[in-house]
Design an enzyme around this catalytic site. Sequence first.
Site, mmCIF file in Angstrom:
data_model
loop_
_atom_site.group_PDB
_atom_site.id
_atom_site.type_symbol
_atom_site.label_atom_id
_atom_site.label_comp_id
_atom_site.label_asym_id
_atom_site.label_seq_id
_atom_site.Cartn_x
_atom_site.Cartn_y
_atom_site.Cartn_z
ATOM 1 N N HIS A 114 0.835 -1.203 0.000
ATOM 2 C CA HIS A 114 0.000 0.000 0.000
ATOM 3 C C HIS A 114 0.873 1.258 0.000
ATOM 4 O O HIS A 114 0.632 2.192 -0.773
ATOM 5 C CB HIS A 114 -0.911 -0.024 1.236
ATOM 6 C CG HIS A 114 -1.689 1.224 1.441
ATOM 7 N ND1 HIS A 114 -2.980 1.381 0.966
ATOM 8 C CD2 HIS A 114 -1.384 2.382 2.078
ATOM 9 C CE1 HIS A 114 -3.419 2.585 1.302
ATOM 10 N NE2 HIS A 114 -2.463 3.212 1.982
ATOM 11 N N GLU A 115 1.895 1.277 0.838
ATOM 12 C CA GLU A 115 2.765 2.453 0.927
ATOM 13 C C GLU A 115 3.565 2.649 -0.364
ATOM 14 O O GLU A 115 3.688 3.772 -0.859
ATOM 15 C CB GLU A 115 3.696 2.352 2.134
ATOM 16 C CG GLU A 115 2.978 2.328 3.471
ATOM 17 C CD GLU A 115 2.049 3.508 3.689
ATOM 18 O OE1 GLU A 115 2.320 4.610 3.171
ATOM 19 O OE2 GLU A 115 1.032 3.328 4.377
ATOM 20 N N HIS A 175 1.595 4.351 -3.119
ATOM 21 C CA HIS A 175 1.480 5.815 -3.072
ATOM 22 C C HIS A 175 2.573 6.468 -3.917
ATOM 23 O O HIS A 175 2.323 7.453 -4.610
ATOM 24 C CB HIS A 175 1.572 6.324 -1.634
ATOM 25 C CG HIS A 175 0.312 6.192 -0.844
ATOM 26 N ND1 HIS A 175 -0.871 6.793 -1.206
ATOM 27 C CD2 HIS A 175 0.049 5.508 0.300
ATOM 28 C CE1 HIS A 175 -1.805 6.501 -0.322
ATOM 29 N NE2 HIS A 175 -1.271 5.715 0.608
ATOM 30 N N GLU A 234 -6.326 6.643 -1.296
ATOM 31 C CA GLU A 234 -6.178 5.482 -0.415
ATOM 32 C C GLU A 234 -6.732 4.215 -1.067
ATOM 33 O O GLU A 234 -6.132 3.151 -0.977
ATOM 34 C CB GLU A 234 -6.859 5.744 0.937
ATOM 35 C CG GLU A 234 -6.152 6.784 1.786
ATOM 36 C CD GLU A 234 -4.692 6.441 2.064
ATOM 37 O OE1 GLU A 234 -4.394 5.276 2.399
ATOM 38 O OE2 GLU A 234 -3.845 7.340 1.955
#
Length: 174
Positions: free
Chosen positions: A109-110, A113, A164
């Site tokens: 997920h990070e 970004h 997100e």
Amino acid sequence: MEQAPVTGRWRFVCVSEEYEAELGKISYQDVMQDYHGRLLRPDDPRHKMVGRVLERLLPNSGLKGDVEFHVIDDHEENAFVIPGNKIFVFSGILPICYNEDGLASILGHEIAHNVAHHAQENASLPYLMTLVLGLVTFFIDNSAQLTQLVLNYGLELPNSRAQETEADYLGLRL
């Protein structure tokens, strides 16, 4: 307006990748100063675990350039990434992950970004907000109350939620 990589989501971006990289350098210096003395050494088992997971994720991530990561000795249950492929993991999140697969979902997920250049998009948002603020104030409401509602619920919150969701989608693909 441009389309985000992979997902094709339309977004407003008016700052360059070079500007995003400069923001990342400044943020990195700030974070390193804030957490100086609380970064785990590379021989710490928790640091090694994060490294193993990143070795699995990075080859298919789409990140360009070197990746640097740090584990911060803190009970906070969080992780974050800044432009320039700098990944930070708080040790407090590791027990919640249960294992390396759980950690992989968070790190994916990070990483997503940065792959999607969300920092570049976020840096562009004030320009769009200024334009919207001016138009709403001029044509509809000069009291600024409606303008603030439009900015919060029409731009900021949906944009944040979209990023997100996009990071979740991209991260799970890693």
